[in-house]
Design a protein around this motif. Structure first.
Motif, PDB file in Angstrom:
ATOM      1  N   LEU A   1       0.585  20.441 -16.246  1.00 57.81           N
ATOM      2  CA  LEU A   1       1.795  19.788 -15.726  1.00 57.81           C
ATOM      3  C   LEU A   1       2.795  20.845 -15.260  1.00 57.81           C
ATOM      4  N   GLU A   2       2.959  21.887 -16.086  1.00 61.14           N
ATOM      5  CA  GLU A   2       3.960  22.912 -15.791  1.00 61.14           C
ATOM      6  C   GLU A   2       3.629  23.637 -14.490  1.00 61.14           C
ATOM      7  N   ASP A   3       2.365  24.044 -14.343  1.00 68.68           N
ATOM      8  CA  ASP A   3       1.998  24.791 -13.135  1.00 68.68           C
ATOM      9  C   ASP A   3       1.997  23.905 -11.895  1.00 68.68           C
ATOM     10  N   MET A   4       1.497  22.666 -12.046  1.00 67.13           N
ATOM     11  CA  MET A   4       1.536  21.733 -10.910  1.00 67.13           C
ATOM     12  C   MET A   4       2.981  21.565 -10.441  1.00 67.13           C
ATOM     13  N   THR A   5       3.879  21.399 -11.420  1.00 67.91           N
ATOM     14  CA  THR A   5       5.286  21.155 -11.094  1.00 67.91           C
ATOM     15  C   THR A   5       5.918  22.383 -10.437  1.00 67.91           C
ATOM     16  N   GLN A   6       5.653  23.554 -11.011  1.00 65.54           N
ATOM     17  CA  GLN A   6       6.276  24.784 -10.476  1.00 65.54           C
ATOM     18  C   GLN A   6       5.770  25.083  -9.052  1.00 65.54           C
ATOM     19  N   VAL A   7       4.474  24.939  -8.859  1.00 68.10           N
ATOM     20  CA  VAL A   7       3.911  25.259  -7.544  1.00 68.10           C
ATOM     21  C   VAL A   7       4.377  24.235  -6.504  1.00 68.10           C
ATOM     22  N   TYR A   8       4.400  22.954  -6.885  1.00 66.43           N
ATOM     23  CA  TYR A   8       4.846  21.914  -5.945  1.00 66.43           C
ATOM     24  C   TYR A   8       6.338  22.097  -5.618  1.00 66.43           C
ATOM     25  N   THR A   9       7.117  22.408  -6.654  1.00 63.48           N
ATOM     26  CA  THR A   9       8.559  22.586  -6.430  1.00 63.48           C
ATOM     27  C   THR A   9       8.808  23.748  -5.461  1.00 63.48           C
ATOM     28  N   THR A  10       8.072  24.835  -5.636  1.00 63.67           N
ATOM     29  CA  THR A  10       8.272  26.020  -4.794  1.00 63.67           C
ATOM     30  C   THR A  10       7.715  25.809  -3.381  1.00 63.67           C
ATOM     31  N   ASN A  11       6.460  25.362  -3.317  1.00 63.59           N
ATOM     32  CA  ASN A  11       5.747  25.356  -2.024  1.00 63.59           C
ATOM     33  C   ASN A  11       6.037  24.125  -1.165  1.00 63.59           C
ATOM     34  N   THR A  12       6.453  23.039  -1.788  1.00 65.44           N
ATOM     35  CA  THR A  12       6.623  21.792  -1.031  1.00 65.44           C
ATOM     36  C   THR A  12       8.072  21.301  -1.036  1.00 65.44           C
ATOM     37  N   ILE A  13       8.658  21.220  -2.240  1.00 65.84           N
ATOM     38  CA  ILE A  13      10.035  20.700  -2.297  1.00 65.84           C
ATOM     39  C   ILE A  13      11.008  21.718  -1.704  1.00 65.84           C
ATOM     40  N   GLY A  14      10.728  23.006  -1.922  1.00 69.71           N
ATOM     41  CA  GLY A  14      11.587  24.053  -1.329  1.00 69.71           C
ATOM     42  C   GLY A  14      11.730  23.860   0.176  1.00 69.71           C
ATOM     43  N   PRO A  15      10.603  23.816   0.909  1.00 70.18           N
ATOM     44  CA  PRO A  15      10.706  23.612   2.369  1.00 70.18           C
ATOM     45  C   PRO A  15      11.394  22.298   2.759  1.00 70.18           C
ATOM     46  N   LEU A  16      11.212  21.259   1.957  1.00 72.31           N
ATOM     47  CA  LEU A  16      11.919  19.993   2.252  1.00 72.31           C
ATOM     48  C   LEU A  16      13.427  20.207   2.187  1.00 72.31           C
ATOM     49  N   LEU A  17      13.890  20.795   1.060  1.00 76.49           N
ATOM     50  CA  LEU A  17      15.337  20.971   0.865  1.00 76.49           C
ATOM     51  C   LEU A  17      15.921  21.973   1.863  1.00 76.49           C
ATOM     52  N   LEU A  18      15.144  23.000   2.182  1.00 80.96           N
ATOM     53  CA  LEU A  18      15.616  23.974   3.185  1.00 80.96           C
ATOM     54  C   LEU A  18      15.768  23.305   4.543  1.00 80.96           C
ATOM     55  N   GLY A  19      14.804  22.458   4.893  1.00 86.59           N
ATOM     56  CA  GLY A  19      14.897  21.718   6.161  1.00 86.59           C
ATOM     57  C   GLY A  19      16.163  20.863   6.198  1.00 86.59           C
ATOM     58  N   GLN A  20      16.434  20.191   5.079  1.00 88.09           N
ATOM     59  CA  GLN A  20      17.636  19.334   5.024  1.00 88.09           C
ATOM     60  C   GLN A  20      18.906  20.171   5.148  1.00 88.09           C
ATOM     61  N   ALA A  21      18.955  21.262   4.377  1.00 89.78           N
ATOM     62  CA  ALA A  21      20.190  22.068   4.335  1.00 89.78           C
ATOM     63  C   ALA A  21      20.474  22.770   5.661  1.00 89.78           C
ATOM     64  N   PHE A  22      19.407  23.184   6.347  1.00 88.97           N
ATOM     65  CA  PHE A  22      19.605  23.942   7.596  1.00 88.97           C
ATOM     66  C   PHE A  22      19.568  23.064   8.837  1.00 88.97           C
ATOM     67  N   LEU A  23      19.329  21.760   8.651  1.00 88.87           N
ATOM     68  CA  LEU A  23      19.251  20.878   9.828  1.00 88.87           C
ATOM     69  C   LEU A  23      20.506  20.928  10.703  1.00 88.87           C
ATOM     70  N   PRO A  24      21.707  20.912  10.118  1.00 86.55           N
ATOM     71  CA  PRO A  24      22.891  20.979  10.987  1.00 86.55           C
ATOM     72  C   PRO A  24      22.906  22.222  11.880  1.00 86.55           C
ATOM     73  N   LEU A  25      22.472  23.362  11.336  1.00 88.08           N
ATOM     74  CA  LEU A  25      22.456  24.596  12.136  1.00 88.08           C
ATOM     75  C   LEU A  25      21.334  24.569  13.170  1.00 88.08           C
ATOM     76  N   LEU A  26      20.202  23.973  12.811  1.00 90.64           N
ATOM     77  CA  LEU A  26      19.093  23.855  13.766  1.00 90.64           C
ATOM     78  C   LEU A  26      19.475  22.904  14.905  1.00 90.64           C
ATOM     79  N   LYS A  27      20.141  21.810  14.537  1.00 87.08           N
ATOM     80  CA  LYS A  27      20.600  20.850  15.561  1.00 87.08           C
ATOM     81  C   LYS A  27      21.559  21.532  16.526  1.00 87.08           C
ATOM     82  N   LYS A  28      22.440  22.338  15.954  1.00 84.30           N
ATOM     83  CA  LYS A  28      23.422  23.039  16.792  1.00 84.30           C
ATOM     84  C   LYS A  28      22.713  23.954  17.796  1.00 84.30           C
TER      85      LYS A  28
END
Ligand code: NDP
Length: 247
Positions: A110-137
Protein backbone atom coordinates in the motif's frame (compact mmCIF):
# COMPACT_ATOMS: atom_id res chain seq x y z
CA UNK A 1 14.28 19.69 -30.42
CA UNK A 2 15.73 21.37 -33.52
CA UNK A 3 12.67 23.42 -34.49
CA UNK A 4 11.72 24.28 -30.93
CA UNK A 5 11.56 27.95 -30.00
CA UNK A 6 10.34 28.59 -26.50
CA UNK A 7 10.59 31.65 -24.33
CA UNK A 8 10.14 29.78 -21.08
CA UNK A 9 10.28 26.20 -19.89
CA UNK A 10 10.00 24.48 -16.52
CA UNK A 11 11.52 21.03 -15.93
CA UNK A 12 10.70 19.06 -12.76
CA UNK A 13 13.24 16.67 -11.26
CA UNK A 14 15.91 18.84 -12.84
CA UNK A 15 18.84 18.19 -10.51
CA UNK A 16 19.92 14.89 -12.09
CA UNK A 17 19.27 12.34 -14.80
CA UNK A 18 17.01 13.18 -17.73
CA UNK A 19 15.78 16.40 -16.11
CA UNK A 20 19.31 17.79 -15.79
CA UNK A 21 20.06 16.61 -19.34
CA UNK A 22 17.06 18.56 -20.63
CA UNK A 23 18.10 21.69 -18.74
CA UNK A 24 21.61 21.48 -20.21
CA UNK A 25 20.14 21.00 -23.65
CA UNK A 26 17.84 24.02 -23.37
CA UNK A 27 20.72 26.18 -22.16
CA UNK A 28 22.90 25.03 -25.05
CA UNK A 29 20.37 25.71 -27.80
CA UNK A 30 21.31 28.25 -30.48
CA UNK A 31 18.28 30.29 -29.38
CA UNK A 32 18.00 29.38 -25.71
CA UNK A 33 14.79 30.17 -23.81
CA UNK A 34 14.67 33.49 -22.01
CA UNK A 35 13.84 31.53 -18.85
CA UNK A 36 14.74 27.96 -17.96
CA UNK A 37 13.13 27.03 -14.63
CA UNK A 38 14.80 24.00 -13.07
CA UNK A 39 12.66 22.59 -10.28
CA UNK A 40 14.14 20.32 -7.64
CA UNK A 41 13.48 19.26 -4.08
CA UNK A 42 16.48 20.90 -2.43
CA UNK A 43 17.98 23.71 -4.54
CA UNK A 44 20.69 24.52 -1.99
CA UNK A 45 21.65 20.92 -1.23
CA UNK A 46 24.48 18.74 -2.49
CA UNK A 47 22.18 16.95 -4.96
CA UNK A 48 21.62 20.23 -6.77
CA UNK A 49 25.33 21.05 -7.07
CA UNK A 50 25.42 20.71 -10.86
CA UNK A 51 22.39 22.93 -11.24
CA UNK A 52 23.99 25.54 -8.97
CA UNK A 53 27.14 25.48 -11.13
CA UNK A 54 25.05 25.94 -14.27
CA UNK A 55 23.06 28.77 -12.69
CA UNK A 56 26.27 30.66 -11.90
CA UNK A 57 27.08 30.64 -15.64
CA UNK A 58 23.60 31.09 -17.12
CA UNK A 59 21.56 34.05 -15.87
CA UNK A 60 18.47 32.66 -17.66
CA UNK A 61 18.50 29.55 -15.39
CA UNK A 62 16.36 29.85 -12.26
CA UNK A 63 16.30 27.06 -9.69
CA UNK A 64 12.88 26.60 -8.13
CA UNK A 65 12.20 24.53 -5.00
CA UNK A 66 9.56 21.88 -5.69
CA UNK A 67 8.33 18.76 -3.94
CA UNK A 68 5.84 17.26 -6.40
CA UNK A 69 3.92 15.34 -3.72
CA UNK A 70 3.15 18.54 -1.78
CA UNK A 71 0.30 20.71 -3.12
CA UNK A 72 1.54 23.76 -1.17
CA UNK A 73 5.01 23.41 -2.70
CA UNK A 74 3.48 23.15 -6.18
CA UNK A 75 1.42 26.31 -5.65
CA UNK A 76 4.45 28.17 -4.28
CA UNK A 77 6.50 27.09 -7.33
CA UNK A 78 3.81 28.37 -9.71
CA UNK A 79 3.73 31.70 -7.85
CA UNK A 80 7.54 32.04 -8.03
CA UNK A 81 7.62 31.24 -11.73
CA UNK A 82 4.80 33.74 -12.32
CA UNK A 83 6.81 36.45 -10.55
CA UNK A 84 9.85 35.82 -12.74
CA UNK A 85 7.78 35.83 -15.90
CA UNK A 86 6.17 39.18 -15.08
CA UNK A 87 3.21 39.47 -17.41
CA UNK A 88 4.22 36.63 -19.76
CA UNK A 89 3.10 33.03 -19.75
CA UNK A 90 4.96 29.72 -19.51
CA UNK A 91 5.40 27.89 -22.83
CA UNK A 92 6.47 24.47 -21.69
CA UNK A 93 5.89 22.43 -18.53
CA UNK A 94 7.89 19.17 -18.48
CA UNK A 95 6.66 16.81 -15.77
CA UNK A 96 9.82 14.73 -15.57
CA UNK A 97 10.21 13.97 -11.83
CA UNK A 98 9.48 10.36 -11.03
CA UNK A 99 10.35 7.39 -8.85
CA UNK A 100 10.36 3.64 -9.31
CA UNK A 101 10.10 0.72 -6.87
CA UNK A 102 11.03 -2.70 -8.16
CA UNK A 103 8.36 -4.55 -6.16
CA UNK A 104 6.72 -7.64 -7.61
CA UNK A 105 3.01 -8.45 -7.64
CA UNK A 106 3.52 -10.57 -4.52
CA UNK A 107 5.40 -8.03 -2.42
CA UNK A 108 3.88 -4.75 -3.66
CA UNK A 109 2.59 -2.65 -0.74
CA UNK A 110 0.00 0.00 0.00
CA UNK A 111 2.77 2.40 1.00
CA UNK A 112 4.81 1.98 -2.18
CA UNK A 113 1.76 2.00 -4.47
CA UNK A 114 0.64 5.22 -2.80
CA UNK A 115 4.06 6.91 -2.89
CA UNK A 116 4.75 6.03 -6.51
CA UNK A 117 1.24 7.01 -7.67
CA UNK A 118 1.38 10.27 -5.71
CA UNK A 119 4.75 11.19 -7.25
CA UNK A 120 4.35 9.92 -10.82
CA UNK A 121 0.65 10.57 -11.45
CA UNK A 122 -0.87 12.98 -8.93
CA UNK A 123 2.17 15.28 -9.12
CA UNK A 124 1.71 15.90 -12.87
CA UNK A 125 -2.04 16.41 -12.35
CA UNK A 126 -1.52 19.08 -9.68
CA UNK A 127 1.31 20.72 -11.62
CA UNK A 128 -0.94 20.93 -14.68
CA UNK A 129 -3.65 22.58 -12.59
CA UNK A 130 -1.29 25.02 -10.87
CA UNK A 131 0.51 26.09 -14.05
CA UNK A 132 -2.56 26.21 -16.30
CA UNK A 133 -3.04 29.98 -15.88
CA UNK A 134 0.55 30.59 -17.03
CA UNK A 135 0.24 28.10 -19.90
CA UNK A 136 -3.03 29.73 -21.00
CA UNK A 137 -1.33 33.10 -20.93
CA UNK A 138 1.44 31.78 -23.20
CA UNK A 139 -1.14 30.30 -25.58
CA UNK A 140 -3.07 33.56 -25.70
CA UNK A 141 0.11 35.51 -26.45
CA UNK A 142 1.12 33.25 -29.34
CA UNK A 143 0.39 34.29 -32.93
CA UNK A 144 0.05 30.63 -33.97
CA UNK A 145 -3.35 28.95 -34.00
CA UNK A 146 -1.96 25.40 -34.04
CA UNK A 147 -1.11 23.51 -30.85
CA UNK A 148 2.66 23.21 -30.37
CA UNK A 149 5.44 22.96 -27.79
CA UNK A 150 6.65 26.39 -28.88
CA UNK A 151 3.22 27.84 -28.03
CA UNK A 152 2.05 26.12 -24.81
CA UNK A 153 2.42 22.50 -23.79
CA UNK A 154 2.55 19.97 -20.99
CA UNK A 155 4.97 17.09 -21.55
CA UNK A 156 4.50 14.16 -19.18
CA UNK A 157 7.51 11.85 -18.98
CA UNK A 158 5.97 8.42 -19.19
CA UNK A 159 7.49 5.00 -19.88
CA UNK A 160 6.87 2.00 -22.08
CA UNK A 161 6.68 0.21 -18.71
CA UNK A 162 3.17 1.68 -18.44
CA UNK A 163 2.04 0.31 -21.78
CA UNK A 164 -0.84 -2.15 -21.30
CA UNK A 165 -0.32 -3.50 -24.81
CA UNK A 166 3.41 -4.22 -24.43
CA UNK A 167 3.83 -5.00 -20.69
CA UNK A 168 7.45 -4.78 -21.66
CA UNK A 169 9.96 -7.18 -20.02
CA UNK A 170 7.48 -8.39 -17.42
CA UNK A 171 9.56 -11.51 -16.77
CA UNK A 172 12.58 -9.42 -15.84
CA UNK A 173 10.99 -6.82 -13.59
CA UNK A 174 7.41 -6.50 -12.46
CA UNK A 175 7.64 -3.07 -10.80
CA UNK A 176 3.87 -3.07 -10.38
CA UNK A 177 3.52 0.35 -8.76
CA UNK A 178 5.70 1.99 -11.43
CA UNK A 179 3.82 0.35 -14.33
CA UNK A 180 0.44 1.31 -12.86
CA UNK A 181 1.53 4.89 -12.18
CA UNK A 182 2.75 5.35 -15.77
CA UNK A 183 -0.38 3.72 -17.26
CA UNK A 184 -2.41 6.16 -15.17
CA UNK A 185 -0.15 9.02 -16.27
CA UNK A 186 -0.94 8.12 -19.89
CA UNK A 187 -4.67 8.37 -19.14
CA UNK A 188 -4.13 11.61 -17.24
CA UNK A 189 -2.36 12.99 -20.32
CA UNK A 190 -5.33 12.02 -22.48
CA UNK A 191 -7.68 13.78 -20.03
CA UNK A 192 -5.45 16.87 -19.98
CA UNK A 193 -5.30 16.92 -23.76
CA UNK A 194 -9.11 16.82 -23.96
CA UNK A 195 -9.58 19.41 -21.21
CA UNK A 196 -6.80 21.87 -22.06
CA UNK A 197 -7.04 21.81 -25.85
CA UNK A 198 -9.67 24.53 -25.74
CA UNK A 199 -7.11 26.74 -23.97
CA UNK A 200 -4.52 26.15 -26.70
CA UNK A 201 -2.38 23.86 -24.55
CA UNK A 202 -0.88 20.75 -26.16
CA UNK A 203 -0.57 17.74 -23.81
CA UNK A 204 1.56 14.71 -24.66
CA UNK A 205 3.19 11.77 -22.88
CA UNK A 206 6.69 10.68 -23.94
CA UNK A 207 8.78 7.57 -23.40
CA UNK A 208 12.38 8.79 -23.39
CA UNK A 209 13.93 5.41 -24.23
CA UNK A 210 16.43 3.76 -21.92
CA UNK A 211 18.66 6.40 -20.40
CA UNK A 212 21.57 5.75 -18.04
CA UNK A 213 20.51 7.52 -14.87
CA UNK A 214 20.01 6.67 -11.19
CA UNK A 215 16.67 5.17 -12.16
CA UNK A 216 17.66 3.72 -15.51
CA UNK A 217 20.94 2.27 -14.19
CA UNK A 218 24.30 2.38 -15.89
CA UNK A 219 24.98 -1.37 -15.82
CA UNK A 220 25.43 -1.77 -19.54
CA UNK A 221 27.32 0.87 -21.46
CA UNK A 222 26.14 -0.63 -24.73
CA UNK A 223 22.68 0.73 -25.29
CA UNK A 224 21.22 3.22 -22.84
CA UNK A 225 22.06 6.76 -23.88
CA UNK A 226 23.47 9.26 -21.43
CA UNK A 227 21.09 12.02 -20.31
CA UNK A 228 23.13 14.48 -22.39
CA UNK A 229 22.11 12.58 -25.51
CA UNK A 230 18.39 12.31 -24.74
CA UNK A 231 16.97 14.55 -27.44
CA UNK A 232 19.02 12.97 -30.22
CA UNK A 233 18.62 9.26 -29.81
CA UNK A 234 15.64 7.87 -27.98
CA UNK A 235 15.53 4.09 -27.92
CA UNK A 236 12.70 1.80 -26.99
CA UNK A 237 14.14 -0.19 -24.13
CA UNK A 238 12.73 -0.55 -20.71
CA UNK A 239 14.54 1.57 -18.13
CA UNK A 240 15.94 -0.76 -15.54
CA UNK A 241 16.97 -3.62 -17.80
CA UNK A 242 20.19 -3.85 -19.79
CA UNK A 243 20.21 -4.74 -23.45
CA UNK A 244 21.86 -8.06 -22.72
CA UNK A 245 18.50 -9.28 -21.43
CA UNK A 246 16.86 -8.70 -24.78
CA UNK A 247 16.95 -11.04 -27.76
P1 NDP B 1 16.32 9.86 -11.86
O1 NDP B 1 16.05 8.93 -10.73
O2 NDP B 1 17.70 10.01 -12.35
O3 NDP B 1 15.75 11.30 -11.54
C1 NDP B 1 14.46 11.47 -11.00
C2 NDP B 1 14.26 12.92 -10.65
O4 NDP B 1 12.96 13.07 -10.05
C3 NDP B 1 15.28 13.42 -9.61
O5 NDP B 1 15.64 14.74 -9.91
C4 NDP B 1 14.49 13.37 -8.32
O6 NDP B 1 14.94 14.26 -7.33
C5 NDP B 1 13.12 13.79 -8.84
N1 NDP B 1 12.06 13.47 -7.88
C6 NDP B 1 11.73 12.25 -7.39
N2 NDP B 1 10.74 12.38 -6.49
C7 NDP B 1 10.45 13.71 -6.42
C8 NDP B 1 9.55 14.46 -5.64
N3 NDP B 1 8.71 13.88 -4.75
N4 NDP B 1 9.52 15.81 -5.81
C9 NDP B 1 10.35 16.42 -6.69
N5 NDP B 1 11.25 15.76 -7.44
C10 NDP B 1 11.30 14.41 -7.29
O7 NDP B 1 15.34 9.36 -13.03
P2 NDP B 1 15.41 9.57 -14.61
O8 NDP B 1 16.07 10.85 -14.92
O9 NDP B 1 15.90 8.31 -15.19
O10 NDP B 1 13.85 9.64 -14.96
C11 NDP B 1 13.17 10.85 -15.27
C12 NDP B 1 11.78 10.48 -15.78
O11 NDP B 1 11.90 9.67 -16.96
C13 NDP B 1 10.96 9.66 -14.79
O12 NDP B 1 9.62 10.10 -14.82
C14 NDP B 1 11.08 8.23 -15.31
O13 NDP B 1 9.96 7.45 -14.97
C15 NDP B 1 11.15 8.48 -16.81
N6 NDP B 1 11.79 7.39 -17.56
C16 NDP B 1 13.13 7.13 -17.41
C17 NDP B 1 13.73 6.12 -18.15
C18 NDP B 1 15.18 5.80 -18.07
O14 NDP B 1 15.66 4.92 -18.81
N7 NDP B 1 15.97 6.47 -17.24
C19 NDP B 1 12.94 5.31 -19.10
C20 NDP B 1 11.53 5.62 -19.11
C21 NDP B 1 11.00 6.65 -18.40
P3 NDP B 1 16.10 13.81 -6.26
O15 NDP B 1 17.39 13.71 -7.02
O16 NDP B 1 16.08 14.92 -5.26
O17 NDP B 1 15.63 12.51 -5.70
Amino acid sequence: MAGLQVCSVLVTGANQGIGLGLVRHFLGMPNPPKWVFAACQDPKGQRAQELQNLASKHPNLVIIPLEVTDPASIKAAAARVGEHLGGSGLNLLINNAGIMKLNSLDNETLEDMTQVYTTNTIGPLLLGQAFLPLLKKAAQGSPSSALSCSKAAIINMSSSGGSIEEVYLWNYGQAVSYRCSKAALNMLTKCQSLGYRQHGVLCVALHPGWVQTDMGGAGSQKVGVSPWQVPQSPCADFPWEGRELLP
